[in-house]
Design an enzyme around this catalytic site. Structure first.
Site, mmCIF file in Angstrom:
data_model
loop_
_atom_site.group_PDB
_atom_site.id
_atom_site.type_symbol
_atom_site.label_atom_id
_atom_site.label_comp_id
_atom_site.label_asym_id
_atom_site.label_seq_id
_atom_site.Cartn_x
_atom_site.Cartn_y
_atom_site.Cartn_z
ATOM 1 N N HIS A 1 -10.907 4.604 -6.756
ATOM 2 C CA HIS A 1 -10.637 3.908 -8.016
ATOM 3 C C HIS A 1 -10.808 4.922 -9.160
ATOM 4 C CE1 HIS A 1 -10.141 0.523 -10.630
ATOM 5 N NE2 HIS A 1 -11.347 0.612 -11.152
ATOM 6 N N CYS B 299 -9.045 -5.640 -12.706
ATOM 7 C CA CYS B 299 -8.471 -4.384 -12.209
ATOM 8 C C CYS B 299 -8.226 -4.358 -10.699
ATOM 9 C CB CYS B 299 -9.358 -3.212 -12.627
ATOM 10 S SG CYS B 299 -9.602 -3.194 -14.407
ATOM 11 N N HIS C 264 -5.653 4.328 -16.606
ATOM 12 C CA HIS C 264 -6.145 3.140 -15.908
ATOM 13 C C HIS C 264 -5.214 1.995 -16.289
ATOM 14 C CE1 HIS C 264 -8.271 0.086 -14.039
ATOM 15 N NE2 HIS C 264 -9.499 0.258 -14.517
#
Lengths: 382, 273
Positions: A274, A141, A311
């Site tokens: 995040h 990620c 996400h």
């Protein structure tokens, strides 16, 4: 050392294809999370994701996303295709899974072809007449955040005239099943930093930015969104999936990025977190922010856009970089959709909720975390 | 490591390791290395895949050869820059099979991430600096240059650069016709010269990178090797360095030319991209 600026943005996401539509959704806090139609989710508890409904075709999906984002970024940065081959232009791609959707279909004997992440980059280079060999990063990620950082270093060292940094990841059953098996998906809705958060919602996206030196941008009269001022990446070296609960690696990462940017913590106007909406990720992030920003934390707005865009795995860093570029350009801080109330120990944080704020934005810290304890942070400036 | 002039950099490699199968074989087995016993007691050993085990071994050997004792180093100043073609496709295949059969195996999903090997090596050795995974086999020059930047800016004192290629059903299909004949795990250590001085260790080879080298430059002299082909993987460089060392050559000159339209066209045509 050259100063690095962002002169173009491009984006494909569930909240809009193209920067105008995307930004309108960010400003209005409009979520792109809906029922998934790309594959059958009857086996899973979570039925929702931030799917790009405008592109229905599964075939070669990752490349289509990338090509669309890069086409926009080239046009937005006013880079004329007829001139690209004459300049030192380089493509840097960040992706956790690349064209996994094609591999999954190949493995199930539904298609004959699949591509590596590097194949996607080579195809882009060929399509846009870019002569430099591409560089591809795959650190889960944080992939595109690190791609951005490497692009920054290349501009600083004068290794290229223009760097196109792009990121992509698309929804597949593989990824959905993976996060489901780790019990990381929300069974309700994504609400980063909320005390009742219960997991993340996946998304898919591609985005791109153009990086170049300030001098190069000025010389060709390009419009500048913002400066890319600093970057750092660190490793927790603790767990394969969970973050370091004490936030030590995240703290070092943000601290190093601020040092690299020569920006003081007190001067940060906005933290683009995040903020996945998982219990441990958000907590570790908040612990790191508290340790680093100390007494300034109540006066620094924090938000995460993952509750509207999902996400997007390795693409999240570059999608958020587009957000940060636009935040600086338009002096706006977006809200966290779904956030209602914080955990008690973070009650003094300025979590932006319900609607975004029009305010001056000078410096932004944008953070991303990944499996394996990988942390990455970029600092943007006016 | 010195900045000689604007267009040229010099960095020092202190050890190189390439794990390759013996003749008549194209695959590697971690059990055939005596170093494996160092890792088998690790609490997370059962969670890691074969490629991680082999990369742990390659890292252990290169650290030993460089004379680096990790317990005496600030681990936030060590970086890991690993490259791979595709990642761990055996785990992709296993997890995909588990989706099809309906009994999901989360550890297969975790191990399938391209960055898993790098992360697991960082966890085992407690390496807390930048840990980056590059995807593809065409970018060693960019990886070396980033290592140089990490050393120059003192973000790192030591950078371990590596590459791995592990066969799987998918990879064999993907690589068919591309000339990859065996599995390989390679590692190179580059260090900050001040740090090298401090620990009183000699370098193994010098790597000089110059923006202005061209393919027509003359072979500098018998003490140097000149590499124009920078568009291959780390293993190519590691093998060249090992070969040169055997020949008594101590310096590598590499061109920083990343424009390679022919290669882009060739790959696109060859793979029908």
């Amino acid at each position: 050392m050259n100063e690095c600026v962002i002169t173009g943005v491009g984006v494909v996401s569930a909240i809009g294809i193209g920067k105008e539509k995307f930004w309108e959704s960010v400003v209005n806090n409009k979520s792109g999370i809906r029922d998934v139609s790309l594959f059958d989710l009857s086996k899973y508890n979570c039925k929702k994701a931030a799917e790009v409904k405008e592109i229905v075709d599964k075939n070669d999906r990752a490349y289509k996303f990338l090509e669309t984002a890069v086409e926009e970024v080239i046009s937005d940065a006013k880079l004329f295709l007829s001139d690209i081959y004459k300049q030192k232009v380089k493509v840097v791609i960040g992706s956790a899974h690349g064209s996994l959707i094609d591999w999954e279909r190949w493995y199930r004997k539904e298609t004959e072809k699949f591509f590596s992440i590097e194949d996607l980059a080579f195809r882009l280079s060929k399509k846009f007449s870019i002569n430099s060999l591409p560089l591809c990063i795959s650190t889960a990620c944080t992939s595109s955040t690190i791609a951005l950082g490497l692009g920054l270093n290349m501009v600083r060292e004068g290794l290229a005239d223009v760097i196109i940094v792009a990121g992509v990841d698309v929804l597949t059953e593989f990824i959905f099943a993976g996060f489901h098996s780790l019990r990381a998906l929300s069974s309700t809705f994504c609400r980063p930093f909320d005390k009742n958060r219960d997991g993340l919602i996946l998304g898919e996206a591609a985005a791109a930015v153009v990086l170049e030196s300030y001098e190069h941008a000025k010389k060709r009269n390009a419009d500048i969104y913002c400066k890319l001022k600093g970057f750092a990446t660190t490793s927790d070296a603790k767990n394969f999936t969970a973050p370091d609960f004490g936030g030590e690696g995240i703290y070092r990462c943000i601290n190093n990025a601020l040092l690299d940017a020569k920006v003081e913590p007190k001067d940060v106007s906005y933290i683009n977190a995040h903020g996945t909406g998982t219990l441990y990720n958000d907590k570790a992030e908040c612990i790191a922010y508290k340790k680093l920003f100390q007494q300034y934390i109540p006066s620094i707005p924090i938000s995460s856009i993952k509750s509207i865009v999902g996400h997007t795995s390795g693409a999240c860093g570059i999608v958020e970089s587009v957000v940060c570029s636009l935040c600086i350009k338009y002096n706006f801080v977006p809200a966290t959709f779904g956030f209602q109330s914080p955990e008690e120990e973070f009650a003094d944080f300025d979590f932006v909720s319900v609607c975004g704020r029009k305010q001056e934005v000078k410096f932004i810290v944008s953070t991303n975390l990944a499996f394996g304890g990988n942390n990455a942070c970029v600092v943007f400036g006016k | 490591m010195l900045c000689l002039e604007n267009n040229e950099i010099l960095l020092e490699a202190t050890a190189v390791e390439v794990l390759q199968p013996l003749q008549n074989s194209c695959t590697l087995n971690s059990e055939s290395f005596k170093e494996i016993c160092l890792f088998s007691k690790w609490e997370k050993f059962r969670q890691i895949n074969e490629e991680t085990k082999l990369m742990l071994i390659a890292t252990k050997i290169v650290l030993d050869n460089a004379g680096i004792n990790l317990s005496k180093i600030d681990k936030t100043k060590i970086g890991l820059l690993f490259g791979t073609t595709f990642g761990s496709f055996t785990n992709y295949e296993n997890f995909e099979d588990s989706i099809i059969t309906g009994s999901l195996r989360p550890q297969e999903f975790v191990c399938s991430l391209t960055s898993f090997v790098t992360s697991a090596v960082s966890v085992f050795y407690c390496i807390k600096g930048p840990c980056i995974t590059f995807s593809g086999l065409n970018s060693f020059i960019d990886i070396i240059l980033y290592a140089y930047q990490l050393l120059k800016t003192e973000v790192c004192e030591v950078v371990i650069i590596g590459e791995w290629l592990k066969f799987s059903k998918t990879l064999l299909q993907y690589l068919s016709g591309n000339g990859y004949s065996s599995e390989v795990f390679s590692t190179i250590i580059v260090e900050n010269s001040e740090f090298l001085k401090k620990r009183q260790h000699n370098f193994y080879t010098e790597i000089k990178i110059n923006k202005n080298f061209t393919i027509d430059d003359p072979y500098p002299n018998e003490k140097e090797i000149f590499i124009c082909e920078n568009s291959l993987g780390i293993t190519f460089l590691a093998q060249k360095i090992k070969f040169a060392k055997q020949q008594g050559i101590k310096k590598f000159c590499i061109s920083y030319i990343t424009e390679n339209k022919n290669k882009i066209n060739f790959l696109c045509e060859n793979k029908n991209l």
